[in-house]
Design a protein around this motif. Sequence first.
Motif, PDB file in Angstrom:
ATOM      1  N   GLY A   1      -3.727  -1.505  14.257  1.00  0.00           N
ATOM      2  CA  GLY A   1      -4.769  -1.528  13.249  1.00  0.00           C
ATOM      3  C   GLY A   1      -4.182  -1.726  11.862  1.00  0.00           C
ATOM      4  O   GLY A   1      -3.022  -1.395  11.598  1.00  0.00           O
ATOM      5  N   ALA A   2      -4.997  -2.251  10.976  1.00  0.00           N
ATOM      6  CA  ALA A   2      -4.533  -2.626   9.641  1.00  0.00           C
ATOM      7  C   ALA A   2      -4.144  -1.426   8.787  1.00  0.00           C
ATOM      8  O   ALA A   2      -3.149  -1.476   8.063  1.00  0.00           O
TER       9      ALA A   2
ATOM     10  N   LEU B   1       5.384  -7.794   8.071  1.00  0.00           N
ATOM     11  CA  LEU B   1       5.546  -6.570   8.864  1.00  0.00           C
ATOM     12  C   LEU B   1       4.198  -5.928   9.143  1.00  0.00           C
ATOM     13  O   LEU B   1       3.912  -5.529  10.279  1.00  0.00           O
ATOM     14  N   THR B   2       3.351  -5.835   8.139  1.00  0.00           N
ATOM     15  CA  THR B   2       2.033  -5.226   8.320  1.00  0.00           C
ATOM     16  C   THR B   2       1.185  -6.039   9.294  1.00  0.00           C
ATOM     17  O   THR B   2       0.536  -5.479  10.181  1.00  0.00           O
ATOM     18  N   TYR B   3       1.183  -7.340   9.141  1.00  0.00           N
ATOM     19  CA  TYR B   3       0.390  -8.194  10.034  1.00  0.00           C
ATOM     20  C   TYR B   3       0.903  -8.090  11.473  1.00  0.00           C
ATOM     21  O   TYR B   3       0.117  -8.034  12.415  1.00  0.00           O
TER      22      TYR B   3
ATOM     23  N   PHE C   1      -0.950  -4.976   1.700  1.00  0.00           N
ATOM     24  CA  PHE C   1      -2.379  -5.268   1.544  1.00  0.00           C
ATOM     25  C   PHE C   1      -2.707  -6.682   2.018  1.00  0.00           C
ATOM     26  O   PHE C   1      -3.772  -6.922   2.579  1.00  0.00           O
ATOM     27  N   VAL C   2      -1.801  -7.616   1.784  1.00  0.00           N
ATOM     28  CA  VAL C   2      -1.990  -8.984   2.282  1.00  0.00           C
ATOM     29  C   VAL C   2      -1.982  -8.981   3.804  1.00  0.00           C
ATOM     30  O   VAL C   2      -2.799  -9.634   4.455  1.00  0.00           O
ATOM     31  N   GLY C   3      -1.053  -8.224   4.389  1.00  0.00           N
ATOM     32  CA  GLY C   3      -0.937  -8.148   5.841  1.00  0.00           C
ATOM     33  C   GLY C   3      -2.125  -7.503   6.518  1.00  0.00           C
ATOM     34  O   GLY C   3      -2.302  -7.624   7.736  1.00  0.00           O
TER      35      GLY C   3
ATOM     36  N   ALA D   1      -0.387  -0.821   7.401  1.00  0.00           N
ATOM     37  CA  ALA D   1      -0.107  -0.786   5.964  1.00  0.00           C
ATOM     38  C   ALA D   1       0.517   0.551   5.571  1.00  0.00           C
ATOM     39  O   ALA D   1       1.434   0.591   4.730  1.00  0.00           O
ATOM     40  N   GLY D   2       0.041   1.613   6.155  1.00  0.00           N
ATOM     41  CA  GLY D   2       0.631   2.927   5.883  1.00  0.00           C
ATOM     42  C   GLY D   2       2.085   2.990   6.317  1.00  0.00           C
ATOM     43  O   GLY D   2       2.939   3.531   5.605  1.00  0.00           O
ATOM     44  N   PHE D   3       2.389   2.440   7.479  1.00  0.00           N
ATOM     45  CA  PHE D   3       3.769   2.415   7.963  1.00  0.00           C
ATOM     46  C   PHE D   3       4.654   1.580   7.045  1.00  0.00           C
ATOM     47  O   PHE D   3       5.756   1.996   6.668  1.00  0.00           O
TER      48      PHE D   3
END
Length: 183
Positions: A87-88, A76-78, A124-126, A92-94
């Motif tokens: 943006g990363a 999801l983050t990626y 964090f991985v994403g 990640a916050g979302f």
Amino acid sequence: MIRIFRVIAFFLFIGCHLAFLLSILFEKINNVWLIAGIMISTALITYAYYHKNTQEEAHFLDDLQDIIYVSLGALLTYFISVDLKFGAVIAAGFTGTLASYLPAIFKKAAWIKRVPVPAYCGAFVGMTAPAVSSGYTFIIFSAFLTGALFITAKNVFNGFGGKLGTIAFGGVALSSLIVYLLL
């Protein structure tokens, strides 16, 4: 057998911290204040590792679900970071915010209480830069390794800040090393 995994996770954690500090040291080798700060940080981290009480807790088959939650958080983050171009940090916050509200939204599902922490670790991985990752295949592989580190390190360094980021760093760094050695 579980004791072996715990010891491996402990030394992987220490190795990740020291690799990170050494990379900073070699990058800025001619800055005296930075070298002094890294030496002090290394001494404090070593002291904390030596004096930290570890709790023994049995690993259950349910812990394997955490690998799925780490993977979902990473994907999801990626996706938000790279494909939607937010943006990363925003991605990640979302992901972390969404994961933290899931137990409040789905109160009747007991299993959902396990989701926020591993999903945030996956966030964090994403955050891995597209220049480092070769796409979703790399993210899935990194998330799987990070999930494995996550479940082996669940009783290691509880109460220390940066545990999830360090686990994610270790999973991505290990994935990068494996991909580098194989290609």
